[in-house]
Design an enzyme around this catalytic site. Structure first.
Site, PDB file in Angstrom:
ATOM      1  N   ASP A  16     100.371  43.882  10.081  1.00 46.23           N
ATOM      2  CA  ASP A  16     101.151  43.484   9.267  1.00 46.23           C
ATOM      3  C   ASP A  16     101.909  42.225   9.916  1.00 46.23           C
ATOM      4  O   ASP A  16     102.096  42.010  11.129  1.00 46.23           O
ATOM      5  CB  ASP A  16     102.492  44.642   9.024  1.00 46.23           C
ATOM      6  CG  ASP A  16     103.484  43.977   8.174  1.00 46.23           C
ATOM      7  OD1 ASP A  16     103.084  43.827   6.927  1.00 46.23           O
ATOM      8  OD2 ASP A  16     104.580  43.571   8.637  1.00 46.23           O
TER       9      ASP A  16
ATOM     10  N   GLU B 235      96.660  40.559   8.352  1.00 44.91           N
ATOM     11  CA  GLU B 235      97.648  39.904   7.574  1.00 44.91           C
ATOM     12  C   GLU B 235      98.188  38.708   8.119  1.00 44.91           C
ATOM     13  O   GLU B 235      98.919  38.307   8.605  1.00 44.91           O
ATOM     14  CB  GLU B 235      98.925  40.624   7.094  1.00 44.91           C
ATOM     15  CG  GLU B 235      99.431  40.185   5.731  1.00 44.91           C
ATOM     16  CD  GLU B 235     100.835  40.653   5.422  1.00 44.91           C
ATOM     17  OE1 GLU B 235     101.123  41.033   4.337  1.00 44.91           O
ATOM     18  OE2 GLU B 235     101.485  41.273   6.331  1.00 44.91           O
TER      19      GLU B 235
END
Length: 713
Positions: free
Chosen positions: A352, A388
């Site tokens: 993330d 990401e």
């Protein structure tokens, strides 16, 4: 019950609490502490300590002790003494019981309205810490037994180009599943149940990407609104599976249950990828609670503003950023990754806001310590690594800029596909995205599978909502619809939200089929957002992070349309698996390598002619491409050449139908229609057509055709 514990010096390694079959070694890093006490408890909600044991030994900034009588299931925490000087970066407060950053399991959750803040409430700049003991109100670390009957379980090592990812939430997937026993719904055991595993296997996916399962904490502001952090992007335990998803308990049972889940999915041929959040912790900004890292060594674990060390650098939008420039923080990340691979047998990770991890001083640095240490690690470097590739800081959008060895969530793929099917043209960029994004990944030696393609993900509209809502509807989140990204656009279907208009319903269904077909017929690694294959809706909510209810949970009462969409998705995944030309290991070369001088990839106008520079510049909204399977310059694991059928993909983003003249199918003599997304109920019967004849493709539709070698009927 009070026990007169014996304490031996123990060892500084490994960090955390390690049971060796006789006793437990405790080891905790703190560079700036002056004293550390190990506190033991019988109950997770108890304020009464059964023992408080000073860690008298310190080796290389690691404090340690060994308790020969300690066993798995023991609850513990730490009190760390040192200066409380926020202006110098230090926030020690021994009144706050702290979680072990290396805890393998965590029991309980903190009471967010309790005295868990290191500063005096209402006076964050007070030079004295808060003296109120919070032991009765915080979670406790748990000693675990790491043994488990893996029975020969090994990493599946599914090749990247054969990987199909299914993104799901452990609880949401089974919370309402009628085939899962009620007591197991929403748990690791529920996801490992036959009904859940059989569904995933029948769908055809090769990997599940689990939304965060690291032990997480709900933010105070979210809790004050009566919600929980359902998604879990607020970690506090990087080694501990979240006990919220345990059916058996939180005294270590969650560890064994998670291992059973991984083992079961591996037996079904499905890899497990974890969505991990190492960019920040649940302690938030300078007004957040003191739960672990802040009280153990704030200056080492977090990035602090040089001009005001009371405040935190925040590239994440969550209040703080972990300090990956500190060797012990970087070690924490690497130890956590290795633990999940070696002890929990997971196959990979999706990081993330990965750009935040790669920042050195300020800029995102491709040669940062984070990348260096991962690439040289013989364990982590072999796992599937997905970034990401953005964060919220300046220069944080880094799609295409991660180094060799990494795959990326390709946000440019998502945007290009949505724009094209909305009728905005830009086919030149779409062509790159359909063929693996060579403009992003080829120059540094990466392959098409560096691109993880998606149209929707957990963060944003579901696929059904994407074609049904022109704007977000997050009112249920209690923030006045101000949260969530703006995805404001119109498909020009003439209505928003639920409707009984049969024409609009038909258009939406076609657009869903078309977007699904685009995803699975593109080069790269497709990622399907869980529930899109059955039409899951969040009622227009595109930021359901706090909705632990029917808004987020999968609905398993499948009507006729949901069953048809599921069958269509299964068919697309099967087609992708059956045709190597749809999941190539290498980029197309555009050279005439095929029999008869045909190129491996040819872009076509509706009139059957090859597209020119002028055609690309014109931004046509109807075009096609032919894949010559006989031109594949690839081999399988046995060194044998890979060949496939010649395939033709036609796309029409216009509202009206377009006639496509079918090109040469050499060495075939005609074309067979395999998929036509204009068909409301796609037939298993195929249509066959001659070369040179027009094929009418309806508006907002995609077709896949295969060259045939026998007489055209």
């Amino acid at each position: 019950m009070t026990i007169a514990w014996r304490a031996w010096p123990g060892r500084p390694f490994p960090l955390g609490a390690t049971w060796d079959g006789i006793g437990v070694n405790f080891a905790l890093f703190s560079e700036h502490a002056s004293k550390i006490e190990l506190c033991l408890f019988d109950d997770a909600e108890s304020a009464r300590e059964t023992a408080r044991i000073p860690l008298g030994e310190r080796t290389d900034q690691v404090w340690h002790a060994y308790l020969p009588e300690a066993k798995p299931g023991l609850l513990y925490g730490y009190r760390v003494h040192g200066p409380y000087e926020p202006w110098t970066g230090h926030r020690f407060d021994p009144a706050k019981l702290l979680l072990d950053p290396y805890a393998r399991a965590i029991a309980g959750h903190p009471a967010l309205d309790a005295p868990i803040f290191g500063y005096r409430r209402g006076a964050p700049d007070d030079p004295a810490p808060d003296p109120v003991d919070d032991a009765a109100h915080v979670a406790k670390s748990v000693v675990v037994d790491s043994t488990f009957p893996w029975n020969g379980d090994r990493p599946l090592r599914t090749p990247w180009n054969e990987t199909v990812i299914y993104e799901l939430h452990v609880k949401g997937f089974t919370a309402r599943h009628p085939g899962v026993p009620a007591a197991l719904r929403g748990t690791y055991a529920g996801l490992a149940s036959p009904a859940a595993v059989d569904y995933l296997r029948a769908l055809g996916v090769t990997a599940v990407e689990l939304l965060p399962v690291h032990h997480a904490v709900t933010e105070g502001a979210v809790s004050a609104l009566g919600f929980t952090n359902y998604w879990g992007y607020n970690s506090i335990g990087f080694f501990a599976p979240d006990a919220r998803y345990s059916s058996g308990g939180d005294r270590g049972e969650q560890v064994r249950e998670f291992k059973t889940l991984v083992k079961t999915l591996h037996q079904a041929g499905i890899e497990v990828i974890l969505d991990v959040v190492y960019n920040h912790t649940a302690e938030g900004d300078h007004l957040g609670p003191t739960l672990s890292f802040r009280g153990i060594d704030n200056d080492a674990y977090y990035r602090l503003l040089p001009a005001d060390r009371r405040r935190y650098v925040d590239y994440t939008g969550c209040g703080n950023t972990l300090n990956m420039m500190h060797p012990r923080t970087l070690q924490l990340l690497m130890d956590s990754l290795r633990y999940w691979i070696l002890e929990m047998h997971v196959d990979g990770f999706r990081f993330d806001l990965a750009a935040a991890l790669a920042r050195q001083l300020h800029d995102v640095d491709r040669l940062s310590a984070f990348f260096d240490v991962i690439h040289q690690d013989p364990v982590v470097g072999q796992a599937k690594l997905i970034a990401e590739p953005w964060d919220l800081g300046e220069g944080g959008y880094q799609v295409g800029n991660f180094p060799v060895g990494w795959a990326e969530w390709n946000g440019k793929y998502r945007d290009a596909v949505r724009r094209y099917w909305r009728g905005d043209g830009q086919v030149a960029e779409l062509a790159y995205r359909l063929t693996g994004s060579s403009d992003l990944y080829q120059s540094d030696g990466r392959r098409p599978y560096a691109s993880v393609n998606f149209v929707t993900a957990h963060d944003g509209f579901t696929l059904a909502d994407l074609v049904s809502y022109e704007r977000k509807h997050n009112e249920a989140n209690g923030l006045g619809n101000r949260d969530g990204a703006d995805e404001n656009f119109s498909w020009n279907f003439g209505a928003e939200g639920p409707t009984d208009d049969p024409a609009i319903v038909a258009l939406r269904r076609r657009q869903v089929r078309t977007l699904l077909a685009t995803l699975f017929l593109s080069q790269g690694v497709p990622m399907l957002c869980g529930g899109d294959e059955t039409g899951r809706t969040q009622r227009g909510n595109n930021n359901a992070f706090c909705q632990d209810n029917e808004i987020s949970w999968h609905d398993w009462t499948l009507d006729e349309e949901a069953r048809a969409r599921l069958a269509f998705t299964r068919r697309l995944i099967a087609l992708r698996r059956e045709h190597p030309e749809l999941h190539r290991r290498k980029f197309f070369r555009g050279s005439p390598d095929c029999a008869g001088g045909m190129k491996d990839l040819t872009w076509l106008r509706p009139d059957g002619g090859e597209m020119t520079g002028a055609d690309w510049a014109a931004g046509t909204t109807a075009f096609g491409f032919r894949l010559c399977g006989l031109a594949m310059d690839d081999v399988n694991d046995r060194g044998e050449p890979i060949t496939d059928d010649t395939l033709l993909v036609l796309l029409n983003a216009r509202a009206a139908a377009v006639d496509f003249v079918l090109p040469n199918a050499h060495p075939g003599i005609g074309w067979e229609v395999v998929v036509d997304t204009a068909e409301d109920a796609p037939s298993v019967k195929t249509r066959t057509l001659d070369v040179g004849v027009p094929f009418s493709l309806a508006g907002r539709a995609l077709a896949l055709l295969r060259a045939i070698h026998g007489p055209v009927q």
